[in-house]
Design a protein around this motif. Sequence first.
Motif, PDB file in Angstrom:
ATOM      1  N   LEU A 249       0.823  -1.209   0.000  1.00  0.00           N
ATOM      2  CA  LEU A 249       0.000   0.000   0.000  1.00  0.00           C
ATOM      3  C   LEU A 249       0.855   1.256   0.000  1.00  0.00           C
ATOM      4  O   LEU A 249       0.330   2.358  -0.111  1.00  0.00           O
ATOM      5  CB  LEU A 249      -0.890   0.024   1.252  1.00  0.00           C
ATOM      6  CG  LEU A 249      -2.131  -0.855   1.236  1.00  0.00           C
ATOM      7  CD1 LEU A 249      -2.645  -1.053   2.658  1.00  0.00           C
ATOM      8  CD2 LEU A 249      -3.217  -0.245   0.362  1.00  0.00           C
TER       9      LEU A 249
ATOM     10  N   ARG B 267      -4.091   5.385   4.887  1.00  0.00           N
ATOM     11  CA  ARG B 267      -3.841   6.131   3.651  1.00  0.00           C
ATOM     12  C   ARG B 267      -4.895   7.191   3.464  1.00  0.00           C
ATOM     13  O   ARG B 267      -6.075   6.954   3.703  1.00  0.00           O
ATOM     14  CB  ARG B 267      -3.849   5.174   2.446  1.00  0.00           C
ATOM     15  CG  ARG B 267      -2.513   4.491   2.237  1.00  0.00           C
ATOM     16  CD  ARG B 267      -2.457   3.852   0.887  1.00  0.00           C
ATOM     17  NE  ARG B 267      -2.787   4.801  -0.186  1.00  0.00           N
ATOM     18  CZ  ARG B 267      -2.174   4.825  -1.353  1.00  0.00           C
ATOM     19  NH1 ARG B 267      -1.210   3.987  -1.598  1.00  0.00           N
ATOM     20  NH2 ARG B 267      -2.531   5.687  -2.267  1.00  0.00           N
TER      21      ARG B 267
ATOM     22  N   LEU C  10      -7.398   5.683  -1.027  1.00  0.00           N
ATOM     23  CA  LEU C  10      -7.044   4.314  -1.389  1.00  0.00           C
ATOM     24  C   LEU C  10      -6.736   4.247  -2.880  1.00  0.00           C
ATOM     25  O   LEU C  10      -7.382   4.924  -3.683  1.00  0.00           O
ATOM     26  CB  LEU C  10      -8.196   3.369  -1.060  1.00  0.00           C
ATOM     27  CG  LEU C  10      -8.433   3.128   0.430  1.00  0.00           C
ATOM     28  CD1 LEU C  10      -9.677   2.282   0.626  1.00  0.00           C
ATOM     29  CD2 LEU C  10      -7.231   2.454   1.064  1.00  0.00           C
ATOM     30  N   PRO C  11      -5.769   3.431  -3.283  1.00  0.00           N
ATOM     31  CA  PRO C  11      -5.482   3.289  -4.707  1.00  0.00           C
ATOM     32  C   PRO C  11      -6.605   2.548  -5.425  1.00  0.00           C
ATOM     33  O   PRO C  11      -7.437   1.907  -4.786  1.00  0.00           O
ATOM     34  CB  PRO C  11      -4.192   2.467  -4.724  1.00  0.00           C
ATOM     35  CG  PRO C  11      -4.178   1.738  -3.436  1.00  0.00           C
ATOM     36  CD  PRO C  11      -4.922   2.594  -2.439  1.00  0.00           C
TER      37      PRO C  11
ATOM     38  N   PRO D 267      -8.129  -0.470  -6.911  1.00  0.00           N
ATOM     39  CA  PRO D 267      -7.811  -1.861  -6.583  1.00  0.00           C
ATOM     40  C   PRO D 267      -7.100  -2.610  -7.701  1.00  0.00           C
ATOM     41  O   PRO D 267      -6.282  -3.499  -7.440  1.00  0.00           O
ATOM     42  CB  PRO D 267      -9.175  -2.493  -6.306  1.00  0.00           C
ATOM     43  CG  PRO D 267     -10.046  -1.353  -5.909  1.00  0.00           C
ATOM     44  CD  PRO D 267      -9.543  -0.155  -6.663  1.00  0.00           C
TER      45      PRO D 267
ATOM     46  N   ASP E 147      -4.904  -1.338  -9.829  1.00  0.00           N
ATOM     47  CA  ASP E 147      -3.482  -0.973  -9.755  1.00  0.00           C
ATOM     48  C   ASP E 147      -2.843  -1.647  -8.545  1.00  0.00           C
ATOM     49  O   ASP E 147      -1.708  -2.118  -8.599  1.00  0.00           O
ATOM     50  CB  ASP E 147      -3.326   0.542  -9.603  1.00  0.00           C
ATOM     51  CG  ASP E 147      -3.874   1.280 -10.804  1.00  0.00           C
ATOM     52  OD1 ASP E 147      -3.952   0.646 -11.883  1.00  0.00           O
ATOM     53  OD2 ASP E 147      -4.240   2.458 -10.661  1.00  0.00           O
ATOM     54  N   PHE E 148      -3.609  -1.645  -7.473  1.00  0.00           N
ATOM     55  CA  PHE E 148      -3.066  -2.213  -6.248  1.00  0.00           C
ATOM     56  C   PHE E 148      -2.751  -3.700  -6.421  1.00  0.00           C
ATOM     57  O   PHE E 148      -1.729  -4.194  -5.960  1.00  0.00           O
ATOM     58  CB  PHE E 148      -4.035  -1.997  -5.085  1.00  0.00           C
ATOM     59  CG  PHE E 148      -3.547  -2.622  -3.806  1.00  0.00           C
ATOM     60  CD1 PHE E 148      -2.422  -2.132  -3.157  1.00  0.00           C
ATOM     61  CD2 PHE E 148      -4.190  -3.725  -3.251  1.00  0.00           C
ATOM     62  CE1 PHE E 148      -1.944  -2.714  -1.991  1.00  0.00           C
ATOM     63  CE2 PHE E 148      -3.715  -4.321  -2.093  1.00  0.00           C
ATOM     64  CZ  PHE E 148      -2.588  -3.817  -1.459  1.00  0.00           C
TER      65      PHE E 148
ATOM     66  N   ALA F  55       0.830  -5.307  -5.736  1.00  0.00           N
ATOM     67  CA  ALA F  55       1.009  -6.263  -4.634  1.00  0.00           C
ATOM     68  C   ALA F  55       1.503  -7.617  -5.117  1.00  0.00           C
ATOM     69  O   ALA F  55       2.198  -8.313  -4.384  1.00  0.00           O
ATOM     70  CB  ALA F  55      -0.302  -6.426  -3.870  1.00  0.00           C
TER      71      ALA F  55
ATOM     72  N   ARG G 164     -13.758   0.650  -3.438  1.00  0.00           N
ATOM     73  CA  ARG G 164     -12.297   0.514  -3.332  1.00  0.00           C
ATOM     74  C   ARG G 164     -11.865  -0.331  -2.145  1.00  0.00           C
ATOM     75  O   ARG G 164     -10.966  -1.138  -2.242  1.00  0.00           O
ATOM     76  CB  ARG G 164     -11.660   1.895  -3.203  1.00  0.00           C
ATOM     77  CG  ARG G 164     -11.614   2.607  -4.523  1.00  0.00           C
ATOM     78  CD  ARG G 164     -10.883   3.930  -4.412  1.00  0.00           C
ATOM     79  NE  ARG G 164     -10.867   4.529  -5.747  1.00  0.00           N
ATOM     80  CZ  ARG G 164      -9.831   5.118  -6.288  1.00  0.00           C
ATOM     81  NH1 ARG G 164      -8.714   5.230  -5.620  1.00  0.00           N
ATOM     82  NH2 ARG G 164      -9.898   5.607  -7.509  1.00  0.00           N
TER      83      ARG G 164
ATOM     84  N   ILE H  62      -9.523  -3.683  -2.343  1.00  0.00           N
ATOM     85  CA  ILE H  62      -8.201  -3.821  -1.701  1.00  0.00           C
ATOM     86  C   ILE H  62      -8.203  -4.999  -0.738  1.00  0.00           C
ATOM     87  O   ILE H  62      -7.258  -5.793  -0.690  1.00  0.00           O
ATOM     88  CB  ILE H  62      -7.879  -2.502  -0.970  1.00  0.00           C
ATOM     89  CG1 ILE H  62      -7.859  -1.428  -2.015  1.00  0.00           C
ATOM     90  CG2 ILE H  62      -6.609  -2.643  -0.117  1.00  0.00           C
ATOM     91  CD1 ILE H  62      -6.807  -0.543  -2.190  1.00  0.00           C
TER      92      ILE H  62
END
Lengths: 410, 462
Positions: free
Chosen positions: B347, B414, B417-418, B420, B422-423, B427, B446, B450
């Motif tokens: 994250l 955070r 949140l980015p 998901p 992209d996350f 990750a 989101r 995540i």
Amino acid sequence: MSVILPRRGFLKLSAAIGCSAAASPLLTPVSLASAPGERRLIVIILRGGMDGLDVLRPMGDRDFASHRPNLAASGRDGLRLTEFHGMHAALKDLRPLWADGDLAFVQATSTPYRDKRSHFDGQDLLEAGTIDLAPMGRRTGWLNRMLPHLPGAEERTAFALGREDMLLLTGETPVSNWSPEVDLTLSSQGLRLLELMMQSDPEMAASMAEAIALAGSDGDSVTFEMSEDAMMDEMMADAKEARKGKTHLKIADFAAEQLRGESRIASFSVGGWDTHANQQRALNGPLERLSEVILRLKDQLGARVWDQTSVLCMTEFGRTVRENGTKGTDHGTGGTMIMAGGAIRGGRIYGEWPGLAEADLYQRRDVMPTSDVRAWAAWAMHDSFGLPKSVFENQVFAGLDMGSSPNLLL
Amino acid sequence: MFDPTLAEIRFGTGLSPKLSPPGSVRDLLDGVRVRDAMARRFPIEPYDVFRHRIRAHMDAQKAYRQNRGKPEEQELNEARKQLRRSANSAYGDFFRNAFLRRIHTETGFRERLSFFWQDHFTARGRLQVARNATGPYVEEAIRPNLSGRFEDLLIAAVTHPLMLSYLDQNQSVGPNSRLGKRSARRGNAKGLNENLAREVLELHTLGVDAQYSQYDVRELAELFTGLTFKRDLTFQFKAALAEPGAETVLGKSYGPGGGLREVKAVLRDLARHPATAKHLSKKLALHFISDQPDPALIASMEQAFLDSDGELLSVYSAMLSHPASWSPKSQKVKLPFDFMASALRALNVDEKTLKNTRTRDLRNILYVPMQIMGQPWEAPNGPDGWPEENNYWITPQFMAARLQWALAAPQALRQTLPDPRDFARAALGDRLPKDVAFAAGAAENRWEGIALVLTSPAFQKQ
């Protein structure tokens, strides 16, 4: 918390007391199993090696005081149970149980474990109920091995998924873990995606599926719309709840609630017994917790169920007869088993006393075991559930000679 | 064989969107050898500093007790509370920095090894401020010894004041030592405590399956008498406690009267023992690779151990060079701390955010959830540390605790949140499974997206 219980039991779970078993270093989860009949059996594993000689004191043994100048002296005014025996003062609240015949002890008993005196192997052997340790991963627990012999228990327990971390109840009959302090909140879409993703890992999938079932009965109450803030608040609230103490009582409450219903067998553990130093102080805490647990079970089960209940408290080994150099005791062999419950023929001490003279000790250091702790457990189960002796001698504790009945139960 | 993404996930602290993974086995090994950048950037007080806090608090506590009911009571009470608050605040910083190291490290294998050996040599303080001493102990005894010989690590850990206290060694007195005899004459006989000796054989070196007996435990306990610490909580070998005469451990005689030299000699012999080589190789493989590690892998590590007299880098190298260590399928579930820290790293949780989060909030966001996942911070039940097997950790309540945390914690740490999708790529990199990519994209919001990525088997396993 580990549970085997009928499906409708799931519905009640989310309403159960918030229980922080997972957060407690002193307690491991409860395991429960359903079985027919009215008798209840609760097995409490005392992890760390309880010093049986300090709990049930052979005050009439002429060598007792000289082996333990400090520890024996501290109990001089302790609680006299028989002409020969005294009870540790931290158990004073259990005295009425003794008077009522609801409390008993087995002296000088042990598992077949000898010589290496490792907690970890000792506990594994106690829960496996075997003579030797089987390779990791293939071990099963004796309580689990009895379950299939109880008529009707198998199909009623077969639906439970997942795994369990008390070896005692691990085996063919599925058992699972739960800790009601965790509340899951996920949208129904999130839940579907989670299930989809978990398919790649059957072990994790099984655990997660049970978590969802236990958290909110078949998924419905798990899934509702929640804002980000509410989710945070909920995690914070759970975190705060987990920080409060007295988890052993919550475990007892939860176990009692299940045993009042359809469950018949429960197991959990109480730790803190490894009193290498300053035992006079160190033993009070675990003994008080154990005493509170037993009294809470009695209270929450109610008189009718308590009269059907046997509580067996077993430890992996006793401790050295002599005090060590630090006013504590080291790992030993023969120990003491505590039994409570309305079904127990109490107010008496079971087992032969080997004596504490130098020549009577095991390896000149430990109490010589005069019985196999598995035999007492076998008789308690035999009398509770009416199974033939051969089931115990051949399957639950293969190779065990139970001897003649000690008439443990009323 | 070697794969950068796999290396960072299996042997490091997980993928980071900012930092690149190691490029070779050589990189992994060098990371353990080079200057300890994380220890400098996110300091944890070494024990030699922290001990002053313990001592000061013990003294303040005593002064307060002795002056109860007197006019200075209140002042003394305030003084001891102030010391406790300051120690707790330092502890909060250690906790925070343990996460920050995991988030920012470029040598993640070192962090993982530090944890492995900290767990192997589990030691905890007993009372009050000393209870917070685990981090300082690790900083002093474990972390500087990750890449040397096992015997040096063993000696540093076993003779450390925190270990001596944890396993009661400081209270063990040779019955025939000067102090032992004097105490007997006074009718207050002090004697042996075999706790440390037993655990050294059973846990730290040979392993419980090895050939040793109660006799060896006893003799080793006698040999260990004298290991203690001074009033200022620094190590001391106190000859007045030491049992005179020679002791025989595993058939070899030590002493007489050799003091600390003989203690070190027996520890070196135990460290180089074939049973130790086997026990440690298996435990490392169990920790990093699989609950059923390939016997060939263990044999190769064992051989490296024996050939090098316990050079840890050779053992790590044998592990990292073996094909069984690089099987594409991850088999080990992350322990809760690994899980949470790798989530924070993926994250890319901001250093400032973590530093500015009040300790009280950190408790609820990280400390307590870790307990509910089954791993109370630096507080395993016994000297055997945390269980290594998956089936201890993959249980309904622990899995539920991870999901619950994954839903709530990221938004607490955070600002935004980015996405998901992209996350998920950040990750899991080129190991992102199709179903996880799909779930991340199909989530309703989101935070669920995540949480799904973090709860996926691909992320939870190493």
